[in-house]
Scaffold this motif. Structure first.
Motif, PDB file in Angstrom:
ATOM      1  N   THR A 120       0.806  -1.223   0.000  1.00 29.73           N
ATOM      2  CA  THR A 120       0.000   0.000   0.000  1.00 29.73           C
ATOM      3  C   THR A 120       0.836   1.268   0.000  1.00 29.73           C
ATOM      4  OG1 THR A 120      -1.786  -1.141   1.177  1.00 29.73           O
ATOM      5  CG2 THR A 120      -1.812   1.264   1.259  1.00 29.73           C
ATOM      6  N   PHE A 121       1.957   1.238   0.708  1.00 32.02           N
ATOM      7  CA  PHE A 121       2.806   2.423   0.849  1.00 32.02           C
ATOM      8  C   PHE A 121       4.151   2.169   0.164  1.00 32.02           C
ATOM      9  CE2 PHE A 121      -0.106   2.418   4.446  1.00 32.02           C
ATOM     10  CZ  PHE A 121      -0.582   3.717   4.444  1.00 32.02           C
ATOM     11  N   PHE A 122       4.489   3.012  -0.788  1.00 32.53           N
ATOM     12  CA  PHE A 122       5.728   2.837  -1.539  1.00 32.53           C
ATOM     13  C   PHE A 122       6.905   3.436  -0.764  1.00 32.53           C
ATOM     14  CE2 PHE A 122       8.351   3.766  -5.509  1.00 32.53           C
ATOM     15  CZ  PHE A 122       8.746   2.451  -5.655  1.00 32.53           C
ATOM     16  N   GLY A 123       7.168   2.814   0.391  1.00 33.50           N
ATOM     17  CA  GLY A 123       8.260   3.277   1.237  1.00 33.50           C
ATOM     18  C   GLY A 123       7.777   3.621   2.628  1.00 33.50           C
ATOM     19  N   PRO A 124       8.590   4.337   3.398  1.00 29.76           N
ATOM     20  CA  PRO A 124       8.219   4.700   4.775  1.00 29.76           C
ATOM     21  C   PRO A 124       6.982   5.597   4.812  1.00 29.76           C
ATOM     22  CG  PRO A 124      10.563   5.067   4.376  1.00 29.76           C
ATOM     23  CD  PRO A 124       9.950   4.794   3.043  1.00 29.76           C
ATOM     24  N   VAL A 125       6.216   5.482   5.883  1.00 30.95           N
ATOM     25  CA  VAL A 125       5.137   6.431   6.149  1.00 30.95           C
ATOM     26  C   VAL A 125       5.762   7.575   6.934  1.00 30.95           C
ATOM     27  CG1 VAL A 125       2.908   6.822   7.237  1.00 30.95           C
ATOM     28  CG2 VAL A 125       3.421   4.588   6.207  1.00 30.95           C
ATOM     29  N   PRO A 126       5.798   8.783   6.374  1.00 29.08           N
ATOM     30  CA  PRO A 126       6.546   9.862   7.010  1.00 29.08           C
ATOM     31  C   PRO A 126       5.829  10.454   8.217  1.00 29.08           C
ATOM     32  CG  PRO A 126       5.432  10.688   5.071  1.00 29.08           C
ATOM     33  CD  PRO A 126       5.195   9.200   5.098  1.00 29.08           C
ATOM     34  N   CYS A 127       6.612  11.094   9.062  1.00 26.20           N
ATOM     35  CA  CYS A 127       6.085  11.844  10.200  1.00 26.20           C
ATOM     36  C   CYS A 127       6.441  13.309   9.992  1.00 26.20           C
ATOM     37  CB  CYS A 127       6.679  11.330  11.510  1.00 26.20           C
ATOM     38  SG  CYS A 127       5.961  12.093  12.995  1.00 26.20           S
ATOM     39  N   THR A 128       5.495  14.182  10.187  1.00 26.98           N
ATOM     40  CA  THR A 128       5.731  15.609   9.998  1.00 26.98           C
ATOM     41  C   THR A 128       6.608  16.172  11.129  1.00 26.98           C
ATOM     42  OG1 THR A 128       3.874  16.412  11.335  1.00 26.98           O
ATOM     43  CG2 THR A 128       3.399  15.784   9.054  1.00 26.98           C
ATOM     44  N   ARG A 129       6.987  17.397  10.979  1.00 26.86           N
ATOM     45  CA  ARG A 129       7.594  18.121  12.092  1.00 26.86           C
ATOM     46  C   ARG A 129       6.486  18.564  13.047  1.00 26.86           C
ATOM     47  NH1 ARG A 129       6.206  23.410  11.628  1.00 26.86           N
ATOM     48  NH2 ARG A 129       5.783  24.226   9.530  1.00 26.86           N
ATOM     49  N   LEU A 130       6.877  18.986  14.234  1.00 25.26           N
ATOM     50  CA  LEU A 130       5.920  19.567  15.168  1.00 25.26           C
ATOM     51  C   LEU A 130       5.506  20.958  14.692  1.00 25.26           C
ATOM     52  CD1 LEU A 130       7.586  18.612  18.572  1.00 25.26           C
ATOM     53  CD2 LEU A 130       5.352  17.818  17.772  1.00 25.26           C
ATOM     54  N   LEU A 131       4.275  21.316  14.953  1.00 25.50           N
ATOM     55  CA  LEU A 131       3.824  22.671  14.649  1.00 25.50           C
ATOM     56  C   LEU A 131       4.496  23.668  15.596  1.00 25.50           C
ATOM     57  CD1 LEU A 131      -0.020  22.116  14.213  1.00 25.50           C
ATOM     58  CD2 LEU A 131       1.677  22.378  12.412  1.00 25.50           C
ATOM     59  N   THR A 132       4.724  24.860  15.108  1.00 22.49           N
ATOM     60  CA  THR A 132       5.268  25.912  15.951  1.00 22.49           C
ATOM     61  C   THR A 132       4.161  26.482  16.837  1.00 22.49           C
ATOM     62  OG1 THR A 132       4.781  27.691  14.396  1.00 22.49           O
ATOM     63  CG2 THR A 132       6.889  26.522  14.130  1.00 22.49           C
ATOM     64  N   ARG A 133       4.552  27.231  17.846  1.00 22.14           N
ATOM     65  CA  ARG A 133       3.558  27.858  18.719  1.00 22.14           C
ATOM     66  C   ARG A 133       2.661  28.804  17.922  1.00 22.14           C
ATOM     67  NH1 ARG A 133       4.474  30.500  24.698  1.00 22.14           N
ATOM     68  NH2 ARG A 133       2.343  31.289  24.954  1.00 22.14           N
ATOM     69  N   GLU A 134       3.250  29.561  17.009  1.00 26.85           N
ATOM     70  CA  GLU A 134       2.461  30.488  16.199  1.00 26.85           C
ATOM     71  C   GLU A 134       1.451  29.733  15.349  1.00 26.85           C
ATOM     72  OE1 GLU A 134       3.027  34.059  12.881  1.00 26.85           O
ATOM     73  OE2 GLU A 134       4.743  32.837  13.506  1.00 26.85           O
ATOM     74  N   GLU A 135       1.845  28.609  14.740  1.00 28.27           N
ATOM     75  CA  GLU A 135       0.922  27.822  13.925  1.00 28.27           C
ATOM     76  C   GLU A 135      -0.221  27.274  14.762  1.00 28.27           C
ATOM     77  OE1 GLU A 135       3.829  25.967  10.440  1.00 28.27           O
ATOM     78  OE2 GLU A 135       3.924  25.144  12.469  1.00 28.27           O
ATOM     79  N   ILE A 136       0.091  26.847  15.975  1.00 24.32           N
ATOM     80  CA  ILE A 136      -0.934  26.297  16.863  1.00 24.32           C
ATOM     81  C   ILE A 136      -1.943  27.365  17.270  1.00 24.32           C
ATOM     82  CG2 ILE A 136      -1.326  25.284  19.151  1.00 24.32           C
ATOM     83  CD1 ILE A 136       1.475  23.942  18.799  1.00 24.32           C
ATOM     84  N   GLU A 137      -1.447  28.564  17.565  1.00 29.75           N
ATOM     85  CA  GLU A 137      -2.313  29.611  18.100  1.00 29.75           C
ATOM     86  C   GLU A 137      -3.116  30.340  17.032  1.00 29.75           C
ATOM     87  OE1 GLU A 137       0.314  32.067  20.378  1.00 29.75           O
ATOM     88  OE2 GLU A 137       0.326  30.688  22.105  1.00 29.75           O
ATOM     89  N   ARG A 138      -2.641  30.331  15.784  1.00 33.97           N
ATOM     90  CA  ARG A 138      -3.324  31.108  14.743  1.00 33.97           C
ATOM     91  C   ARG A 138      -4.389  30.297  14.009  1.00 33.97           C
ATOM     92  NH1 ARG A 138       0.348  34.848  11.087  1.00 33.97           N
ATOM     93  NH2 ARG A 138      -1.751  35.501  10.529  1.00 33.97           N
ATOM     94  N   GLU A 139      -4.000  29.310  13.258  1.00 37.79           N
ATOM     95  CA  GLU A 139      -4.956  28.493  12.496  1.00 37.79           C
ATOM     96  C   GLU A 139      -4.556  27.036  12.662  1.00 37.79           C
ATOM     97  OE1 GLU A 139      -6.654  30.543   8.625  1.00 37.79           O
ATOM     98  OE2 GLU A 139      -4.463  30.593   8.590  1.00 37.79           O
ATOM     99  N   TYR A 140      -4.789  26.500  13.840  1.00 38.44           N
ATOM    100  CA  TYR A 140      -4.254  25.189  14.189  1.00 38.44           C
ATOM    101  C   TYR A 140      -4.619  24.104  13.187  1.00 38.44           C
ATOM    102  CZ  TYR A 140      -3.826  20.721  16.581  1.00 38.44           C
ATOM    103  OH  TYR A 140      -3.526  19.416  16.888  1.00 38.44           O
ATOM    104  N   GLU A 141      -5.900  23.934  12.898  1.00 41.97           N
ATOM    105  CA  GLU A 141      -6.325  22.826  12.033  1.00 41.97           C
ATOM    106  C   GLU A 141      -5.832  23.015  10.599  1.00 41.97           C
ATOM    107  OE1 GLU A 141      -8.375  24.361  14.148  1.00 41.97           O
ATOM    108  OE2 GLU A 141      -8.923  22.770  15.577  1.00 41.97           O
TER     109      GLU A 141
END
Length: 232
Positions: A120-141
């Motif tokens: 199903t997956f052509f290689g590793p399933v990646p993991c994103t970076r963590l969201l920054t505080r600004e990203e979380i507080e402004r438009e999280y979703e």
């Protein structure tokens, strides 16, 4: 409006529960009508045992409710960001399934250690970076969707139909809502088997490229031969 798509999205949401991928109301599936530019998604916080097709909410690609009496899922902006950027997908699923969350919370991609994943997956399933505080507080979703798109800047979203959002959980996608759920089922299973495989042998490396290609392309692409041929 979009009655068939509503039914498909409703059934896909129920399938998450049947497959044991959600507890309480921790999950959602959506589907898109590309011609109309409209998305159908599960309503926020509605228990699966009372969920009906008529409860599904229709929104446009800017998140405005077009039809429905209930609030759409709080993850709607994430789904919409994926639809805007991954133009060939027709469905998105999100869960907090246990084994996938183990890797997401460990902020670790899932290496492709076996053919179950390669199907199903052509290689590793990646993991994103963590969201920054600004990203979380402004438009999280919406920022959650953006960090997924960023993660796939150099990856093929059609060949790898899923991702782990660091500290959060998995999102998967496919040609339609049920196909997105299928990817969620596979992702949960390979997360579990990979965890145990690494526990038994921490030095494991990914399977050889030839084996990865064999298993992926026997199911996908013009040379696929897995399963039954459809009669024309």
């Amino acid at each position: 409006m979009l009655e068939e798509l509503k039914k498909a999205v409703w059934q896909a949401n129920l399938e998450l529960q049947r497959q044991g991928l959600v507890l309480l109301t921790w999950g959602n599936v959506s589907g898109i009508d590309r011609e109309r530019g409209l998305v159908v998604i599960k309503p926020s916080g509605v228990p699966y045992d009372v969920l009906k097709a008529e409860h599904m909410v229709v929104v446009d690609l800017e998140g405005r409710v077009v039809e429905g009496k209930l609030n759409p899922s709080s993850d709607t902006p994430t789904h919409l960001e994926l639809y805007r950027n991954f133009e060939k997908i027709g469905g998105v699923a999100h869960t907090h399934s246990s084994w996938a969350c183990v890797f997401a919370q460990a902020q670790r991609s899932i290496p492709c250690l076996g053919t179950t994943q390669a199907d199903t997956f052509f290689g590793p399933v990646p993991c994103t970076r963590l969201l920054t505080r600004e990203e979380i507080e402004r438009e999280y979703e919406r920022a959650t969707g953006r960090v997924i798109v960023e993660c796939f800047r150099d990856l093929d979203y059609e060949a790898i139909p899923g991702v782990l959002v660091a500290g959060h959980g998995p999102f998967t996608w496919g040609k339609d809502p049920m196909d997105a759920v299928h990817a969620s089922v596979v992702l949960e299973e390979v997360a579990k088997t990979t965890y145990y495989a690494l526990l038994l042998n921490p030095t494991l490396e990914s399977i050889p490229r030839a084996l990865l290609e064999k298993h992926f392309f026997r199911k996908h692409g013009p040379g696929a031969y897995y399963g039954q041929r459809r009669e024309t």
